[in-house]
Motif scaffolding. Sequence first.
Motif, PDB file in Angstrom:
ATOM      1  N   CYS A 276       6.729  -9.153   7.235  1.00  0.00           N
ATOM      2  CA  CYS A 276       7.490 -10.049   6.784  1.00  0.00           C
ATOM      3  C   CYS A 276       8.236  -9.424   5.553  1.00  0.00           C
ATOM      4  CB  CYS A 276       7.027 -11.508   6.625  1.00  0.00           C
ATOM      5  SG  CYS A 276       8.202 -12.655   5.886  1.00  0.00           S
ATOM      6  N   PHE A 277       9.376  -9.385   5.633  1.00  0.00           N
ATOM      7  CA  PHE A 277      10.361  -8.838   4.285  1.00  0.00           C
ATOM      8  C   PHE A 277      10.498 -10.032   3.398  1.00  0.00           C
ATOM      9  CE2 PHE A 277      10.998  -5.764   7.797  1.00  0.00           C
ATOM     10  CZ  PHE A 277      10.831  -4.559   6.861  1.00  0.00           C
ATOM     11  N   GLY A 278      10.037 -11.204   3.819  1.00  0.00           N
ATOM     12  CA  GLY A 278      10.322 -12.554   2.943  1.00  0.00           C
ATOM     13  C   GLY A 278       8.947 -12.664   2.175  1.00  0.00           C
ATOM     14  N   CYS A 279       7.930 -12.831   2.590  1.00  0.00           N
ATOM     15  CA  CYS A 279       6.688 -13.153   1.897  1.00  0.00           C
ATOM     16  C   CYS A 279       5.849 -12.004   1.931  1.00  0.00           C
ATOM     17  CB  CYS A 279       5.771 -14.270   2.569  1.00  0.00           C
ATOM     18  SG  CYS A 279       4.977 -13.848   4.109  1.00  0.00           S
ATOM     19  N   GLY A 280       5.842 -10.831   2.428  1.00  0.00           N
ATOM     20  CA  GLY A 280       5.243  -9.554   2.474  1.00  0.00           C
ATOM     21  C   GLY A 280       4.011  -9.334   3.010  1.00  0.00           C
ATOM     22  N   LYS A 281       3.664 -10.370   4.078  1.00  0.00           N
ATOM     23  CA  LYS A 281       2.534 -10.227   4.750  1.00  0.00           C
ATOM     24  C   LYS A 281       2.859  -8.985   5.815  1.00  0.00           C
ATOM     25  CE  LYS A 281      -0.237 -14.168   4.149  1.00  0.00           C
ATOM     26  NZ  LYS A 281      -1.678 -13.968   4.177  1.00  0.00           N
ATOM     27  N   ALA A 282       1.827  -8.335   6.100  1.00  0.00           N
ATOM     28  CA  ALA A 282       1.816  -7.113   7.107  1.00  0.00           C
ATOM     29  C   ALA A 282       0.542  -6.759   7.362  1.00  0.00           C
ATOM     30  CB  ALA A 282       2.572  -6.016   6.026  1.00  0.00           C
ATOM     31  N   GLY A 283       0.571  -6.034   8.937  1.00  0.00           N
ATOM     32  CA  GLY A 283      -0.352  -5.270   9.147  1.00  0.00           C
ATOM     33  C   GLY A 283      -0.549  -4.936  10.582  1.00  0.00           C
TER      34      GLY A 283
ATOM     35  N   PRO B   6      -2.317   3.489  -9.340  1.00  0.00           N
ATOM     36  CA  PRO B   6      -3.609   3.536  -8.559  1.00  0.00           C
ATOM     37  C   PRO B   6      -3.590   3.466  -7.225  1.00  0.00           C
ATOM     38  CG  PRO B   6      -3.578   1.944 -10.319  1.00  0.00           C
ATOM     39  CD  PRO B   6      -1.921   2.418 -10.242  1.00  0.00           C
ATOM     40  N   ILE B   7      -2.901   2.718  -6.565  1.00  0.00           N
ATOM     41  CA  ILE B   7      -2.728   2.861  -4.986  1.00  0.00           C
ATOM     42  C   ILE B   7      -2.199   3.831  -4.466  1.00  0.00           C
ATOM     43  CG2 ILE B   7      -0.520   1.348  -4.875  1.00  0.00           C
ATOM     44  CD1 ILE B   7      -3.285   0.935  -2.297  1.00  0.00           C
ATOM     45  N   TYR B   8      -1.206   4.488  -4.923  1.00  0.00           N
ATOM     46  CA  TYR B   8      -0.803   5.775  -4.408  1.00  0.00           C
ATOM     47  C   TYR B   8      -1.612   7.020  -4.668  1.00  0.00           C
ATOM     48  CZ  TYR B   8       3.202   2.653  -3.572  1.00  0.00           C
ATOM     49  OH  TYR B   8       3.979   1.666  -3.519  1.00  0.00           O
ATOM     50  N   LYS B   9      -2.606   6.824  -5.554  1.00  0.00           N
ATOM     51  CA  LYS B   9      -3.544   7.819  -6.168  1.00  0.00           C
ATOM     52  C   LYS B   9      -4.551   7.597  -4.908  1.00  0.00           C
ATOM     53  CE  LYS B   9      -6.180   9.602  -9.587  1.00  0.00           C
ATOM     54  NZ  LYS B   9      -7.551  10.338  -8.762  1.00  0.00           N
ATOM     55  N   LYS B  10      -4.986   6.622  -4.720  1.00  0.00           N
ATOM     56  CA  LYS B  10      -5.938   6.433  -3.440  1.00  0.00           C
ATOM     57  C   LYS B  10      -5.362   6.911  -2.317  1.00  0.00           C
ATOM     58  CE  LYS B  10      -8.310   2.242  -5.238  1.00  0.00           C
ATOM     59  NZ  LYS B  10      -8.403   0.675  -4.789  1.00  0.00           N
TER      60      LYS B  10
ATOM     61  N   ALA C 279      -1.273   7.317   9.840  1.00  0.00           N
ATOM     62  CA  ALA C 279      -1.359   5.983   9.188  1.00  0.00           C
ATOM     63  C   ALA C 279      -2.150   4.835   9.992  1.00  0.00           C
ATOM     64  CB  ALA C 279       0.058   5.511   9.229  1.00  0.00           C
ATOM     65  N   SER C 280      -2.452   5.179  11.465  1.00  0.00           N
ATOM     66  CA  SER C 280      -3.220   4.178  12.216  1.00  0.00           C
ATOM     67  C   SER C 280      -4.659   4.164  11.528  1.00  0.00           C
ATOM     68  CB  SER C 280      -3.063   4.739  13.706  1.00  0.00           C
ATOM     69  OG  SER C 280      -3.738   6.050  13.569  1.00  0.00           O
ATOM     70  N   GLU C 281      -5.005   5.275  11.187  1.00  0.00           N
ATOM     71  CA  GLU C 281      -6.381   5.293  10.523  1.00  0.00           C
ATOM     72  C   GLU C 281      -6.615   4.642   9.577  1.00  0.00           C
ATOM     73  OE1 GLU C 281     -10.142   8.202   9.683  1.00  0.00           O
ATOM     74  OE2 GLU C 281      -8.380   9.084  10.716  1.00  0.00           O
ATOM     75  N   PHE C 282      -5.546   4.739   8.503  1.00  0.00           N
ATOM     76  CA  PHE C 282      -5.730   4.000   7.253  1.00  0.00           C
ATOM     77  C   PHE C 282      -5.475   2.401   7.261  1.00  0.00           C
ATOM     78  CE2 PHE C 282      -4.150   8.366   5.329  1.00  0.00           C
ATOM     79  CZ  PHE C 282      -5.330   8.692   5.131  1.00  0.00           C
ATOM     80  N   MET C 283      -4.948   2.042   8.608  1.00  0.00           N
ATOM     81  CA  MET C 283      -4.660   0.911   8.892  1.00  0.00           C
ATOM     82  C   MET C 283      -5.960   0.035   9.203  1.00  0.00           C
ATOM     83  SD  MET C 283      -0.828  -0.267  10.539  1.00  0.00           S
ATOM     84  CE  MET C 283      -0.985   1.202  11.750  1.00  0.00           C
ATOM     85  N   GLN C 284      -7.040   0.700   9.283  1.00  0.00           N
ATOM     86  CA  GLN C 284      -8.260   0.020   9.538  1.00  0.00           C
ATOM     87  C   GLN C 284      -9.241   0.314   8.211  1.00  0.00           C
ATOM     88  OE1 GLN C 284     -10.154   1.684  13.311  1.00  0.00           O
ATOM     89  NE2 GLN C 284      -7.976   2.313  13.855  1.00  0.00           N
ATOM     90  N   HIS C 285      -8.529   0.631   7.226  1.00  0.00           N
ATOM     91  CA  HIS C 285      -9.334   0.982   5.874  1.00  0.00           C
ATOM     92  C   HIS C 285     -10.284  -0.479   5.562  1.00  0.00           C
ATOM     93  CE1 HIS C 285     -10.675   2.260   1.870  1.00  0.00           C
ATOM     94  NE2 HIS C 285     -10.619   3.558   2.337  1.00  0.00           N
TER      95      HIS C 285
ATOM     96  N   THR D 131      -2.660  -3.174   3.714  1.00  0.00           N
ATOM     97  CA  THR D 131      -1.552  -3.815   3.366  1.00  0.00           C
ATOM     98  C   THR D 131      -0.213  -2.883   3.111  1.00  0.00           C
ATOM     99  OG1 THR D 131      -2.301  -5.845   3.016  1.00  0.00           O
ATOM    100  CG2 THR D 131      -0.259  -5.604   2.363  1.00  0.00           C
ATOM    101  N   GLU D 132      -0.755  -1.705   2.084  1.00  0.00           N
ATOM    102  CA  GLU D 132       0.172  -0.737   1.729  1.00  0.00           C
ATOM    103  C   GLU D 132       0.829  -0.008   2.776  1.00  0.00           C
ATOM    104  OE1 GLU D 132       3.119   0.336  -0.906  1.00  0.00           O
ATOM    105  OE2 GLU D 132       1.540  -1.277  -1.644  1.00  0.00           O
ATOM    106  N   VAL D 133      -0.102   0.377   3.717  1.00  0.00           N
ATOM    107  CA  VAL D 133       0.180   1.416   4.577  1.00  0.00           C
ATOM    108  C   VAL D 133       1.343   0.874   5.271  1.00  0.00           C
ATOM    109  CG1 VAL D 133      -0.669   2.835   6.592  1.00  0.00           C
ATOM    110  CG2 VAL D 133      -1.885   2.872   4.447  1.00  0.00           C
ATOM    111  N   VAL D 134       1.056  -0.156   5.817  1.00  0.00           N
ATOM    112  CA  VAL D 134       1.904  -0.936   6.849  1.00  0.00           C
ATOM    113  C   VAL D 134       3.400  -1.322   6.238  1.00  0.00           C
ATOM    114  CG1 VAL D 134       2.551  -3.215   8.047  1.00  0.00           C
ATOM    115  CG2 VAL D 134       0.204  -2.331   8.018  1.00  0.00           C
ATOM    116  N   ASP D 135       3.358  -1.520   4.916  1.00  0.00           N
ATOM    117  CA  ASP D 135       4.660  -1.671   4.130  1.00  0.00           C
ATOM    118  C   ASP D 135       5.552  -0.483   3.782  1.00  0.00           C
ATOM    119  OD1 ASP D 135       6.332  -3.337   2.524  1.00  0.00           O
ATOM    120  OD2 ASP D 135       5.830  -2.186   0.892  1.00  0.00           O
TER     121      ASP D 135
END
Length: 664
Positions: free
Chosen positions: A60-67, A537-541, A558-564, A571-575
Amino acid sequence: MALIKKEVVDQIILQADIVEVVGDFVSLKKKGQNLWACCPFHHEKSPSFSVAPNKGIYKCFGCGKAGNAVQFIMDVEGTSYVEALKYLAKKYSIDIEEDQSPAAVQAQNERDSLYILSDFAKKYYVNALHKNDEGQSIGAPYFKQRGLSAATINKFELGYSLDSWDDFTKAALEKGFALRYLEETGLTIVKQEEGKQYDRFRGRVMFPIQNVSGRTIGFGARTLKTNDKKSPKYVNSPESPIYHKSDVLYGMFQAKQSIRQEDNCYLVEGYLDVLSLHQGGIENVVASSGTSLTENQIKLIGRYTKNITVLYDGDPAGIKASLRGIDLILEGGLNVNVVLFPDGDDPDSYIRKVGDTAFKAYLEKHSQDFISFKSELYAQEAKDNPVKKADAIREMVVSIAKIPDAIKRSVFLKQCSLLFGIDEQVLISEYNKIHLTEQKNSRSQPSQPSSYGSSSSSYAPGSFEEMAAEAEAAAAAEAAMYEEEDQQETDQNSVLRTREREVIRFILNYADKEVEEGLTASQFMLGELEDIEFKTPIYKKLFDLCRLKLEQGFLPTASEFMQHEEKEIRTEVVDLLSEKYELSKGWATHEIIVPHESDLVSYGSEREVLRLKWRNVQLMIKEQMDTLPRLTEAQELDKTLRTIKALKEFEKQIADLLGIVVSR
């Protein structure tokens, strides 16, 4: 908490189709490669919720929910990760072996325990109706009297609560349920000061209330003691962590598929209205269960259809009290029709009186758009009283002003003008006053992110000249953005964060794309940036995770990180995978060839590496410059100046490769 084997989790995620999963809750429409809808997680009038089938994600590009599909179930149902996996496993007929021992059940978290207890209560009440003498002699005849068949009773899992002070509470405690859960769900009332506990529901027929996935979350209960004036006719479960009455509509679980298929939802008031209509073949019906219609209930319907038909009892006083619900529906961007039954009848009584076929014919014949219905209602009330007529017209315009669609507003203003015999321009002027007042009131509110569906949408290309102008404007805007970023931006940390984000985005999106024979984009970028220390921090991770995968001999997918396990990473990977805009197919029609980023992976990966290095060098120069005023020894000063000079030379070399002029 029972654990699910990794191979089963992988199978669930592999089989879970994001479009099917989201489509069970939201009415999706295809626009370009993706599908779009109004977000189920926040109120909006224009769709900004996107589903990308090829990537298996929503955003959602409004509230940011993603996954992915699992995260969507967690978000929409408020469940745990394991419960979301169980939901998907059931949907796709995947067997899950799990420990059902008392110890495992006891270990469930509090929310899951409330679900388990509610399910136990439902089965208890069903059993009491069918297998207990009291249920058979009192509860069953009531349902029979109301014309409900055994199939309907079973489908909605109707039950009966024994006319006993604590029969249910005792049964639940004997099964090992904690008293605090019984109290929290409202099934048991506890009087601590008196040391007493007793059943909330006694001597009543029971209507289980379910969420959209079919889990029991509460109950409605009707007394059968007509001579007891002190006892309320209906008693509902109180609010609890799993039951929020303003978010729930009775019958939605059974109706959602039919609502989507019929592209219409009938909205009634009571449980029996839903049951009788369902039994009569009208399955796209839900009830507000006697409460005033809420914004969240409208949003719930909006997941499946944009069309609501409100079925009103033939009671003028009740209709006037319910009109606010129509305004809420209009404000939510949904279309509203109204059916009014003869005075003294409600949907339940009328379908039993005239039969299924005649009832359906009545719905078709008497369905009115809201403007006709409301106009007639107010016109009858106003009659020859000019003051009341003026008030009625103003009320109509207030309702029309709620409609977000400009064309629909115009049509309804014209219709209102004809019905009341008043100049349309007068209504438009009144609407403008209301609109200006709303604008003034909203200026203090934070602005909403833009979303697809506006007049500038790339899905509705105009003439060649308009498209060319659009392309020129887009190019100018992009050039200005880079110029501002590369030459005028002073917030180094903010720009560095952007550059780090773009590197990670490129790696995840094009991990397996070759930049040259035998060398993928992820291998090239991770190799080139081996000595770079990410600051965000998030991009370093994410960078460290990508590097670790490569060291293990795998490409960072990316698919593997979406199960982290960390939600922040998921959330960041989906974004990073989500694209808000797509090129219109109209460009190809006009033979305007615009290369996609995926066609220029070699160029793009090299450029993103250079941009990040350039920003890091600039940050290093700034850090060295900041130390100069504090240096007291000539040797340290000379060393620092030489370092700055070397860094500036490196900065210029990178700038030349990027085609950027560095000012001195």
